[in-house]
Scaffold this motif. Structure first.
Motif, PDB file in Angstrom:
ATOM      1  N   LEU A  10       0.823  -1.215   0.000  1.00  0.00           N
ATOM      2  CA  LEU A  10       0.000   0.000   0.000  1.00  0.00           C
ATOM      3  C   LEU A  10       0.862   1.271   0.000  1.00  0.00           C
ATOM      4  O   LEU A  10       1.626   1.469  -0.925  1.00  0.00           O
ATOM      5  CB  LEU A  10      -1.010  -0.040   1.156  1.00  0.00           C
ATOM      6  N   CYS A  53      -9.987  -6.171  -2.205  1.00  0.00           N
ATOM      7  CA  CYS A  53      -9.111  -5.904  -3.359  1.00  0.00           C
ATOM      8  C   CYS A  53      -7.726  -6.530  -3.148  1.00  0.00           C
ATOM      9  O   CYS A  53      -7.291  -6.739  -2.008  1.00  0.00           O
ATOM     10  CB  CYS A  53      -8.979  -4.402  -3.592  1.00  0.00           C
ATOM     11  N   PRO A  55      -4.579  -5.375  -3.453  1.00  0.00           N
ATOM     12  CA  PRO A  55      -3.574  -4.704  -2.617  1.00  0.00           C
ATOM     13  C   PRO A  55      -3.825  -4.871  -1.115  1.00  0.00           C
ATOM     14  O   PRO A  55      -2.872  -4.958  -0.340  1.00  0.00           O
ATOM     15  CB  PRO A  55      -3.691  -3.229  -3.033  1.00  0.00           C
ATOM     16  N   CYS A  88      -9.900   6.110  -0.126  1.00  0.00           N
ATOM     17  CA  CYS A  88     -10.683   4.883  -0.219  1.00  0.00           C
ATOM     18  C   CYS A  88     -10.926   4.332   1.192  1.00  0.00           C
ATOM     19  O   CYS A  88     -10.083   4.480   2.081  1.00  0.00           O
ATOM     20  CB  CYS A  88      -9.873   3.914  -1.065  1.00  0.00           C
ATOM     21  N   LYS A  90     -10.719   1.524   2.476  1.00  0.00           N
ATOM     22  CA  LYS A  90      -9.736   0.546   2.995  1.00  0.00           C
ATOM     23  C   LYS A  90      -8.649   1.273   3.797  1.00  0.00           C
ATOM     24  O   LYS A  90      -8.185   0.780   4.806  1.00  0.00           O
ATOM     25  CB  LYS A  90      -9.058  -0.211   1.853  1.00  0.00           C
ATOM     26  N   PHE A  91      -8.239   2.449   3.319  1.00  0.00           N
ATOM     27  CA  PHE A  91      -7.187   3.189   4.017  1.00  0.00           C
ATOM     28  C   PHE A  91      -7.709   3.759   5.335  1.00  0.00           C
ATOM     29  O   PHE A  91      -6.979   3.852   6.307  1.00  0.00           O
ATOM     30  CB  PHE A  91      -6.660   4.331   3.149  1.00  0.00           C
ATOM     31  N   HIS A 199      -1.884   3.316  -8.994  1.00  0.00           N
ATOM     32  CA  HIS A 199      -1.339   3.463  -7.640  1.00  0.00           C
ATOM     33  C   HIS A 199       0.025   2.801  -7.557  1.00  0.00           C
ATOM     34  O   HIS A 199       0.250   1.742  -8.149  1.00  0.00           O
ATOM     35  CB  HIS A 199      -2.276   2.817  -6.628  1.00  0.00           C
ATOM     36  N   TYR A 201       1.344   1.032  -5.364  1.00  0.00           N
ATOM     37  CA  TYR A 201       1.376  -0.358  -4.876  1.00  0.00           C
ATOM     38  C   TYR A 201       0.995  -1.356  -5.966  1.00  0.00           C
ATOM     39  O   TYR A 201       1.189  -2.552  -5.808  1.00  0.00           O
ATOM     40  CB  TYR A 201       0.494  -0.548  -3.640  1.00  0.00           C
ATOM     41  N   ALA A 273      -6.785  -2.403  -9.833  1.00  0.00           N
ATOM     42  CA  ALA A 273      -7.125  -3.649  -9.135  1.00  0.00           C
ATOM     43  C   ALA A 273      -8.591  -3.967  -9.391  1.00  0.00           C
ATOM     44  O   ALA A 273      -9.430  -3.066  -9.375  1.00  0.00           O
ATOM     45  CB  ALA A 273      -6.875  -3.490  -7.650  1.00  0.00           C
ATOM     46  N   CYS A 276     -11.921  -2.408  -7.491  1.00  0.00           N
ATOM     47  CA  CYS A 276     -11.573  -1.138  -6.843  1.00  0.00           C
ATOM     48  C   CYS A 276     -12.534  -0.045  -7.312  1.00  0.00           C
ATOM     49  O   CYS A 276     -12.552   0.301  -8.499  1.00  0.00           O
ATOM     50  CB  CYS A 276     -10.130  -0.765  -7.177  1.00  0.00           C
ATOM     51  N   PRO A 278     -12.715   3.420  -6.520  1.00  0.00           N
ATOM     52  CA  PRO A 278     -12.103   4.657  -7.004  1.00  0.00           C
ATOM     53  C   PRO A 278     -11.430   4.490  -8.369  1.00  0.00           C
ATOM     54  O   PRO A 278     -11.582   5.318  -9.260  1.00  0.00           O
ATOM     55  CB  PRO A 278     -11.063   4.998  -5.925  1.00  0.00           C
TER      56      PRO A 278
HETATM   57  S1  SF4 Z   1      -8.017   2.392  -3.814  1.00  0.00           S
HETATM   58 FE1  SF4 Z   1      -8.778   0.473  -4.703  1.00  0.00          FE
HETATM   59  S2  SF4 Z   1      -6.993  -0.853  -4.857  1.00  0.00           S
HETATM   60 FE2  SF4 Z   1      -6.497   0.790  -3.411  1.00  0.00          FE
HETATM   61  S3  SF4 Z   1      -7.000  -0.054  -1.397  1.00  0.00           S
HETATM   62 FE3  SF4 Z   1      -8.813   1.085  -2.126  1.00  0.00          FE
HETATM   63  S4  SF4 Z   1     -10.094  -0.488  -3.148  1.00  0.00           S
HETATM   64 FE4  SF4 Z   1      -8.031  -1.340  -2.905  1.00  0.00          FE
END
Ligand code: SF4
Length: 335
Positions: A10, A53, A55, A88, A90-91, A199, A201, A273, A276, A278
């Protein structure tokens, strides 16, 4: 000495020099997880639901690989880095998600970064993180200033010398002599100039992208990536394409994509990815822009856990063949 683990996944590619400097200035030893492997990916994948996803699965694998090697593991929650732009989900929930799926993880050092809440809150968050190592606020401030300086030097190294993040990290740590923007055989001109967007990553994890940067370079192409552009160029390109960026890392996709479509590359490849949200919006904007401009070919490669190497190579070779043919035809017309 306290050992702080940093997963090589990431946001590692964007911020390693900054994070490493901060912790080292506070007297800690930084341990980075090894490069991604199939075993590591499978381990991470087994801890999360299937539609997570790629990553994020890779990230969990890296956390697992550090579990018995450090006293703390650093996992920031980055919500926003600019006013009214968002990251996103996930972050946002990365520390909580990690705790939930990897209970054996070492204690997590987390910091909540949200520029929308103002600078004062950011400074407090940095101090709170630094307090795990020292009660002296001046020492934390010194560490934060050195870390920021390391980050600016890192960005400048990439944009002025045309280095990718792994090359710049090696350059800073003195482990290799990185090759800048030139193709492998610098005595002959590049076959084509390819803009690679996405991205960090996805672009620099050689296991999940099947060494796309190296493959392009070994075929004699010059590869340009988002980090090789200055902040100003990226911001202008985003403003031209969408006005104000909504996503935190929109510059790496929309900014770099738009810049390379307009600035004499022979082709642009986007890497995203599967699943994903975004990226599906941002890549689509670049795809549409390429269709409108009709000047630079664009291809999007979508990566997931089951993406086959043969599939990636076949698409890459077909795209490059088309670009070389197009270039030859143009040169013949000019002669
Ligand atoms: S931006 Fe997309 S690829 Fe990156 S962590 Fe979020 S969902 Fe996963």
């Amino acid at each position: 000495m306290i050992r702080v683990g940093i997963p090589r996944a990431l946001l590692y590619y964007q911020y390693l020099p900054m994070w490493k400097t901060f912790f080292e200035e506070l007297g800690a030893e930084v341990i980075v997880s090894p490069a991604t492997t199939q075993t590591l990916l499978a381990a991470g994948s087994s801890r999360v639901v299937a539609d997570t996803c790629l990553p994020a699965k890779v990230f969990m694998g890296h956390v697992l690989s550090l579990a018995d090697k450090c006293d703390f593991i650093f996992i920031p929650a980055i919500r926003s880095l600019k006013s009214k732009s968002y990251n996103c989900s996930k972050f946002l929930g990365l520390p909580d998600m990690t705790r939930a799926v990897i209970p054996e993880s070492p204690p997590i050092l987390e910091i909540d970064i949200d520029i929308n809440k103002g600078r004062r809150q950011l400074y407090q968050a940095i101090y709170k993180l630094g307090r795990r190592f020292t009660w002296n606020p001046f020492r934390v401030k010194r560490a934060a200033t050195a870390a920021w300086q390391a980050h600016l030097s890192y960005r400048q190294l990439m944009s002025t010398q045309g280095l990718t993040p792994p090359q710049a990290i090696e350059n800073i740590s003195g482990t290799s002599v990185a090759e800048p923007r030139t193709p492998p055989d610098s005595t002959s001109p590049a076959q084509a100039t390819i803009g690679l967007i996405g991205h960090a990553y996805l672009l620099y994890d050689e296991h999940i992208n099947y060494q796309i940067v190296q493959r392009l370079q070994q075929s004699g192409n010059m590869v340009l990536t988002p980090e090789m552009l200055g902040r100003h160029e990226l911001e202008l390109a985003v403003a031209r394409t969408v006005g104000t960026a909504y996503w935190t890392y929109e510059e790496d996709v929309v900014g770099a994509g738009s810049y390379y479509l307009h600035n004499s590359t022979d082709g642009v490849i986007g890497i995203m990815a599967f699943g994903c949200g975004p990226d599906s919006l941002m890549m689509d904007m670049i795809h549409r822009q390429a269709n409108r401009l009709k000047t630079t070919p664009f291809m999007c490669l979508t990566l997931e856990e089951h993406t086959s190497e043969a599939g990636v190579i076949t698409r890459l070779e077909a795209f490059l063949d088309m670009i070389y043919r197009r270039k030859r035809r143009r040169e013949e017309v000019c002669v």
